[in-house]
Design an enzyme around this catalytic site. Structure first.
Site, PDB file in Angstrom:
ATOM      1  CB  CYS A  56      -0.929  -0.015   1.212  1.00 27.42           C
ATOM      2  SG  CYS A  56      -1.672   1.561   1.605  1.00 27.42           S
ATOM      3  N   GLY A  57       0.684   2.116  -1.019  1.00 20.01           N
ATOM      4  CA  GLY A  57       1.468   3.337  -1.134  1.00 20.01           C
ATOM      5  C   GLY A  57       1.256   4.290   0.020  1.00 20.01           C
ATOM      6  CG  HIS A  58      -2.491   6.183   0.657  1.00 20.68           C
ATOM      7  ND1 HIS A  58      -2.203   7.485   0.310  1.00 20.68           N
ATOM      8  CD2 HIS A  58      -3.453   5.764  -0.206  1.00 20.68           C
ATOM      9  CE1 HIS A  58      -2.968   7.845  -0.708  1.00 20.68           C
ATOM     10  NE2 HIS A  58      -3.720   6.816  -1.052  1.00 20.68           N
ATOM     11  CB  CYS A  59       0.844   1.417   4.224  1.00 19.87           C
ATOM     12  SG  CYS A  59      -0.896   0.916   4.259  1.00 19.87           S
TER      13      CYS A  59
END
Length: 494
Positions: A56-59
């Site tokens: 996950c990029g946001h993670c």
């Protein structure tokens, strides 16, 4: 280099390593999994838990900020513990379900050994995380004893609730503290014995809940101290008559509240650079007219609303466009709307005269891959009315697990290619509306099997070719064509 020189360098490196120069930096965020999550949470009166996925990029963007915050909060008195849990790991998924994780990253605040679970609604950068969590471990409602206290506590750009109690005791005061504890992750609360300390509003001589806000009438008072009544009042009063959706981050909290509300929602998207003034006044008049009648209003800039256009299956060139989202999840759309037509459109909606808008991808011109593509406009023919046993995958194009499943479903589909009564199909659930009631899609991928006779069941087994084929064979209906062939064969024998 001389041998002795090399030995000196090697010795120096050994000494540096022993001294800890090359030692790994301490990680302050606890890494948990299914073997220790429950036990660890039970030991803490207050712990913050991030549910994440490695892909996950946001993670990934959150990770360094979360670690910085964990480092600083480790020295708080008492220490505030931050942890993380890979909810995408197959072994960890069962425990994740009890926390109702819908996306990544999701952060929860767990109190009393996990007995109380609260959504984290704070910032995603280190300083903001630290500030937010320090408030969370303090009292749910701070006491204001002076104007200086009020100045230090009240953010003029945010919603702030103050309970005014000339005598801070009794049932009303206790109900107020109960509410403050319940909503502490969403709204800041304080209490005072004298309204003169507050920046807005006049004096009062009886218990009063005063909500301060940076829009519309700036403050509003309320005197019903039943917990449910106060909660409803705060929810309704925390949303502007018209919520503005643009690139100004100060407006984003109100946009979140708008979408979290239980009312039907009217969204008008226009080009702010050219059409804002022409629409703002007319739209505001309509919003005032329907205030208290179960409809909330949002005015959005086309530039900021690209995600909304994708969600509704619309194009920016359709603006000015008004969208109504009903409480039963029906959607109504009118594009190229004129300012003077908005009031009539809302009236038609209230009178039940509008036809719902259904989002669908275009029907594919070619559909000859082993796994067939279903869109909303072909769902009825390909699934409900096909007379076939259909395995239907609901997926998202960005989903890593969906990408891993794709070649497996291809193999399953190839194995049934010669069977006219079985169809393996997929539907992009981010680009097509789903019919209400039949399919409960809470994450990706989700698979449902519909037998030829209409029996519907969700597939929760292993994501292997063998397991999926076994499930289909077990749940499919007998082939009508096969039964017909048996009858013909019997006739021939006679």
């Amino acid at each position: 280099m001389a041998k002795s020189g090399i030995l000196v360098i090697v010795s120096a490196l050994v000494i540096l390593a022993v001294c800890g120069v090359f030692a790994e930096e301490k990680e302050y965020v606890l890494t948990l999994d299914h073997t220790n999550l429950t036990e660890t949470v039970a030991k803490h009166n207050f712990i913050v838990l991030e549910f994440y996925a490695p892909w996950c990029g946001h993670c990934k963007n959150l990770a360094p900020e979360y670690e910085k915050a964990a480092s600083e909060l480790s020295s708080h008195d008492p220490p505030i513990v931050l942890a993380k849990y890979d909810a995408s790991d197959e072994a960890n998924r069962e425990l994740s379900k009890q926390y109702e994780i819908q996306g990544f990253p999701t952060i929860k605040i767990l109190r009393d050994g996990g007995k109380k679970v609260q959504e984290y609604n704070g910032p995603r950068e280190a300083a903001g995380i630290v500030s937010y969590l320090k408030k969370q471990v303090g009292p749910a409602s701070a006491e204001i004893k002076s104007k200086e206290d009020a100045t230090n506590l009240i953010d003029e750009k945010s919603i702030f609730v103050v309970g005014i109690f000339p005598d801070p005791s009794g049932e009303k005061f206790e109900n107020y503290l109960t509410l403050a504890e319940k909503l502490r992750g969403e709204v800041d609360f304080a209490h005072t014995v004298d309204a003169k300390h507050l920046p807005r509003g006049g004096p009062v001589n009886k218990p009063t809940l005063r909500l301060l806000k940076p829009f519309d009438e700036l403050f509003v008072d309320f005197e019903d101290f039943e917990v449910d009544a106060m909660e409803k009042f705060i929810s309704e009063s925390s949303i502007p008559i018209v919520t503005i959706f643009d690139n100004d981050p100060n407006n984003h909290p109100y946009v979140n509240k708008f979408f979290e509300g239980t009312n039907a929602k009217a969204l008008l998207f226009v080009n702010f650079s050219s059409d804002f003034d022409a629409f703002k006044s007319k739209y505001n008049d309509v919003a005032v007219l329907y205030k208290g009648n179960g409809v909330s209003f949002l005015l959005g800039d086309v530039e900021a609303g690209q995600g909304a256009f994708e969600y509704f299956g619309l194009k920016p060139e359709q603006a000015p466009v008004i969208i109504i989202m009903d409480t039963d999840e029906q959607k109504y759309v009118k594009d190229h709307v004129e300012p003077d037509a908005i009031a009539a459109y809302l009236k038609d909606y209230k009178d039940g005269k509008l036809k719902p808008h259904v989002k669908s991808q275009p029907i594919p011109e070619v559909n000859d891959e082993p796994v067939k593509v279903v869109v909303r406009d072909t769902l009825q023919d390909m699934v409900y009315n096909s007379g076939k046993n259909v395995l239907l995958e609901f997926y998202a194009p960005w989903c890593g697990h969906c990408k891993s499943l794709a070649p497996i479903l291809d193999e399953v589909a190839v194995s049934f290619e010669s069977d006219p009564d079985v169809l393996i199909a997929k539907l992009d659930a981010t680009a097509n509306d789903l019919p209400k009631g039949d399919f409960d899609v809470q994450g990706f991928p989700t698979m449902y099997f519909r037998s030829a006779s209409g029996n519907l069941s969700q597939y929760d087994g292993e994501r292997t070719k063998e397991a999926i084929i076994e499930f289909i064979e077990k749940n499919r209906d007998k082939s009508a064509q096969s039964d017909s062939a048996k009858v013909d064969s019997a006739k021939d024998e006679l």
